[in-house]
Design an enzyme around this catalytic site. Structure first.
Site, PDB file in Angstrom:
ATOM      1  N   LEU A   1      -0.335  -9.127 -50.309  1.00  0.00           N
ATOM      2  CA  LEU A   1       0.927  -9.131 -50.881  1.00  0.00           C
ATOM      3  C   LEU A   1       1.380  -7.564 -51.099  1.00  0.00           C
ATOM      4  CD1 LEU A   1       0.760 -11.982 -53.378  1.00  0.00           C
ATOM      5  CD2 LEU A   1       1.492 -12.249 -51.175  1.00  0.00           C
ATOM      6  N   GLY A   2       0.362  -6.608 -51.443  1.00  0.00           N
ATOM      7  CA  GLY A   2       1.145  -5.297 -51.630  1.00  0.00           C
ATOM      8  C   GLY A   2      -0.248  -4.410 -52.012  1.00  0.00           C
TER       9      GLY A   2
ATOM     10  N   THR B   1       4.073  -8.349 -59.268  1.00  0.00           N
ATOM     11  CA  THR B   1       3.210  -7.624 -58.303  1.00  0.00           C
ATOM     12  C   THR B   1       3.535  -6.304 -58.272  1.00  0.00           C
ATOM     13  OG1 THR B   1       3.169  -9.701 -56.799  1.00  0.00           O
ATOM     14  CG2 THR B   1       2.883  -7.379 -55.722  1.00  0.00           C
TER      15      THR B   1
ATOM     16  N   GLU C   1       1.014  -3.061 -58.967  1.00  0.00           N
ATOM     17  CA  GLU C   1       0.969  -1.822 -58.268  1.00  0.00           C
ATOM     18  C   GLU C   1       1.255  -0.552 -58.717  1.00  0.00           C
ATOM     19  OE1 GLU C   1      -0.495  -2.394 -55.518  1.00  0.00           O
ATOM     20  OE2 GLU C   1      -0.274  -4.474 -54.973  1.00  0.00           O
TER      21      GLU C   1
ATOM     22  N   HIS D   1      -8.497  -1.797 -61.727  1.00  0.00           N
ATOM     23  CA  HIS D   1      -8.378  -3.198 -62.292  1.00  0.00           C
ATOM     24  C   HIS D   1      -9.289  -3.420 -63.775  1.00  0.00           C
ATOM     25  CE1 HIS D   1      -8.302  -3.831 -57.809  1.00  0.00           C
ATOM     26  NE2 HIS D   1      -6.983  -4.163 -58.219  1.00  0.00           N
TER      27      HIS D   1
ATOM     28  N   VAL E   1     -10.928   2.499 -69.435  1.00  0.00           N
ATOM     29  CA  VAL E   1     -10.118   2.290 -70.484  1.00  0.00           C
ATOM     30  C   VAL E   1     -10.744   1.969 -71.396  1.00  0.00           C
ATOM     31  CG1 VAL E   1      -7.840   1.637 -71.240  1.00  0.00           C
ATOM     32  CG2 VAL E   1      -8.180   2.388 -69.003  1.00  0.00           C
TER      33      VAL E   1
ATOM     34  N   THR F   1      -9.669  -2.056 -73.259  1.00  0.00           N
ATOM     35  CA  THR F   1      -9.676  -3.192 -72.152  1.00  0.00           C
ATOM     36  C   THR F   1     -11.010  -3.807 -72.245  1.00  0.00           C
ATOM     37  OG1 THR F   1      -9.782  -1.886 -70.159  1.00  0.00           O
ATOM     38  CG2 THR F   1      -7.653  -2.336 -70.890  1.00  0.00           C
TER      39      THR F   1
ATOM     40  N   ALA G   1     -16.624  -9.590 -65.753  1.00  0.00           N
ATOM     41  CA  ALA G   1     -17.719  -9.609 -64.807  1.00  0.00           C
ATOM     42  C   ALA G   1     -16.840  -9.483 -63.320  1.00  0.00           C
ATOM     43  CB  ALA G   1     -18.643 -10.962 -64.833  1.00  0.00           C
TER      44      ALA G   1
ATOM     45  N   ASP H   1       0.627 -14.541 -62.687  1.00  0.00           N
ATOM     46  CA  ASP H   1       1.904 -13.776 -62.967  1.00  0.00           C
ATOM     47  C   ASP H   1       2.299 -14.080 -64.579  1.00  0.00           C
ATOM     48  OD1 ASP H   1       1.706 -12.468 -60.835  1.00  0.00           O
ATOM     49  OD2 ASP H   1       3.456 -12.791 -59.889  1.00  0.00           O
TER      50      ASP H   1
END
Length: 687
Positions: free
Chosen positions: A191-192, A228, A232, A241, A254, A257, A261, A294
């Site tokens: 998708l990107g 999306t 990105e 991620h 970070v 957050t 796993a 989403d």
């Protein structure tokens, strides 16, 4: 989930969103490991650069830059690569993407309140605003959208598509919109993807985002919620991620957050995949940098905002500078509206006589407020509608012109020989052969569609299977992804049962990983729609083994014959065309020769009409005996290419036609009147 580089440096980079098509619910997976491993194999220093960047990012999280409480503005340009299909998304759809980004990065998204209370203390307003550029790199007026006709919209890859259209990465966030992106794993679609900010150190020409057209914005062709691009751009501004590194180590670098796993899919709020943290918190599936649905993603954190702030003070500093906002027209000054740049497409380009075509205004730049169309050969021949429908009643090739205007100015665009209107079949094809022996017939009968300005189909007299010529696809120096069509004249197959088309071709790969493809398609509606009847690609397309040099087939053993069976609806059609569609995959020349159409002639039309034609075969005369009710019938004798050889009128029940001047061979006798039209094959022999 993580990836070890060839030099044992952890390389977990930006997103390659993918969807496993066999799932009813879309699932995203990271495939950027593939593209980064490819870059590292080309330049191992990239792995060191990434590790250095991650260490700097961890420092930014531990030592945050003082919050400026001021919104940073990012100038954006969308490069829409298209072939006049659905991937050529509207300005309104692009604007909806900007709107969604601005909501997600300013914490004004309508679903922000869906964040669980355990995370609300770290929920951040990233204070970032995205604006379409109002000035291009040369200072000219723009709407921040560039549209480029390019075959790279299909399965585009980073360097290929980014070289088609690119603005300076220090001044603009480049977003490339294409129809599809190749995946490194079968069964998944991409998708990107985007690179981390350190790309400016080793590949500034790659900097930016590639996204599929159906994942842009929230309206039009979009099948998503706009997240999306939110995800990105998170990578573009420095984030990994949330599940980076799993439960061990520093995770995504970070601190606020929670570690995870692995990637989370769906919208399961009960997941707590890492229990070795203190305090122990569940996975933050609401974070934009996870892979959850989403509609579950609603937030960035304060720590992620710290990373953004660090990026704006370093790699993206010039991007958000006041001087750059002025240069790109994205400061708070209101600029004049741009004049439009005229452009258009249509639902089809080829129709039969009497067919209609709908033209769509695709003008860009400033929004057009009025339109003036010119349609030579069409009905009507002019229109002021934005998207008119035009009927073409006479065969031929016609140009189309659009002038798009607004209060600032106007622009005209002409597509020469854009519309092709076909009449009756050019050839009766019970027995048709094409060896490309006549250069004039090739020029007048065959249509070449070259979607780029590079090499295409051409008649060749040096290398052929038989006779004096063949047709060659001059593919040797073309770029992978380019498509070229060779379209035949039209044939009347209505008298043929079990029709078959055969041809001979020669091709060689240059290397065994070439992906060239030849596809044969057939149309019964003058090319308005096509159906595929034969296709070969990759190694299977080769008629000889791969060779690192031009293919010059001097031996018949280097050619192969292909038999293409044709469906029943083609056999009953009186207007059939064939298309040879070649897609370049880096390979060699391709040659085609000796195209033949054969089949069994069905129940004689003349017998059904009560007409007798004898003798057949004949030498000097042919007798035509009509049914009692038939009189005043006209006769035409045509050769196998459809050319009229002689004409006569038959006024008696029994008449003779003189064929003494005809050489031996196959001909077609056409008999027609107000209530009759039949064609019979006749054989002239004994000369």
């Amino acid at each position: 989930m993580y990836f070890k580089s060839p030099i044992s440096i952890t390389v977990i980079a930006s997103l390659f969103f993918t969807v496993q098509t066999s799932f009813a619910q879309e699932q995203t997976r990271c495939g950027i490991d593939y593209i980064y491993s490819k870059k590292i194999s080309e330049n191992p220093a990239i792995a060191d650069d990434l590790e250095t960047y991650r260490q700097k990012r961890a420092h930014a999280d531990a030592n945050p830059i003082e919050n400026r409480a001021a919104t940073r503005i990012i100038p954006v340009v969308f490069h829409v690569l298209h072939q006049n299909g659905s991937e050529n998304i509207s300005k309104e759809q692009i604007q909806s993407a900007i709107t969604q980004l601005n909501q997600d990065y300013s914490l004004t998204n309508a679903d922000a309140g869906n964040l669980r209370s355990i995370f609300t203390s770290v929920q951040a307003n990233a204070e970032i605003e995205f604006r379409l550029a109002n000035k291009d790199p040369n200072g000219n007026c723009t709407d921040g959208i560039v549209r480029v006709y390019s075959p790279f919209t299909n399965n585009g890859a980073d360097e290929d598509i980014k070289s088609v259209s690119r603005w300076p990465n220090t001044k603009y966030l480049n977003i490339w919109v294409i129809k599809s992106i190749p995946s490194d794993e079968p069964g998944f679609v991409t998708l990107g993807y985007a690179y981390l900010p350190s790309v400016v150190n080793w590949g500034p020409e790659l900097d930016g985002i590639v996204v599929r057209s159906d994942r842009v914005g929230t309206i039009g062709t979009s099948s998503g919620t706009g997240r999306t691009l939110t995800h990105e751009i998170g990578h573009y501004l420095g984030l990994d991620h949330t599940f980076e590194g799993g439960c061990q180590g520093s995770g995504d670098g970070v601190s606020d957050t929670p570690k995870a796993a692995d990637a989370n899919f769906g919208c399961d709020y009960s997941i707590n995949s890492c229990t070795n943290e203190s305090p122990d918190k569940p996975d933050m599936i609401e974070n934009y940098m996870d892979y959850s649905n989403d509609n579950c993603q609603v937030a960035f954190t304060n720590g992620q905002k710290n990373v953004f702030n660090s990026t704006f003070s370093d790699e993206r500093a010039s991007l958000v500078s006041n001087s750059n906002l002025i240069a790109t027209g994205t400061n708070d000054l209101i600029l004049d509206v741009c004049a439009p740049t005229a452009s258009f497409a249509s639902n089809v380009q080829t129709v039969c006589e009497g067919g209609s075509i709908t033209f769509n205004d695709d003008s860009w730049g400033g929004d057009a407020t009025s339109w003036e169309w010119s349609f030579p050969g069409g009905t009507p021949s002019a229109s002021t509608d934005q998207n008119p429908t035009i009927t073409y009643n006479t065969s031929g090739t016609y140009s189309v012109t659009l002038t798009a205007s607004n209060n600032t100015g106007s622009d005209s665009y002409t597509r020469t020989n854009y519309v092709n209107v076909s009449g009756d079949a050019m050839y009766n094809a019970q027995f048709y052969s094409e060896g490309f022996e006549s250069s004039s017939d090739f020029s007048s009968d065959w249509t070449i569609v070259n979607y780029t300005s590079n090499n295409t189909w051409e008649r060749n007299t040096s290398y052929k299977y038989s006779g004096t010529a063949s047709v060659r696809m001059n593919n040797y120096s073309n770029t992978a992804g380019e498509v070229d069509d060779l379209i035949s004249p039209s044939y009347n197959l209505s008298m043929v049962t079990e029709p078959t088309m055969t041809f001979k071709y020669a091709f060689a790969q240059r290397t065994t990983d070439n992906t060239d493809r030849l596809r044969v398609q057939v149309s019964t509606n003058c090319g308005e729609t096509w159906s595929t009847r034969w296709v070969k690609s990759n190694e299977a397309l080769g008629t000889v083994t791969a060779q690192n040099g031009p293919l010059y087939p001097t031996q018949q053993s280097q050619w192969q014959e292909v038999e293409v069976s044709l469906p029943t609806n083609v056999a009953s059609s009186d207007n059939v065309r064939f298309k040879f569609e070649f897609t370049c995959g880096g390979g060699n020349f391709l040659y085609i020769d000796d195209i033949n159409i054969t089949g069994s002639v069905g129940i004689s039309q003349t017998q059904q009409a009560g007409i007798s034609i004898y003798p057949n075969p004949a030498t000097n005369v042919v007798t035509v005996e009509l049914a009692n009710e038939l009189r005043n019938v006209k006769a035409e004798i045509r050769n196998i290419t459809g050319q009229v050889i002689s004409q006569a009128s038959i006024t008696n029940q029994k008449s003779t036609l003189d064929i003494s001047d005809l050489s031996s061979g196959i001909y077609f006798l056409r008999l027609f009147s107000e209530n009759l039209e039949v064609t019979e094959k006749i054989v002239v022999a004994g000369k």
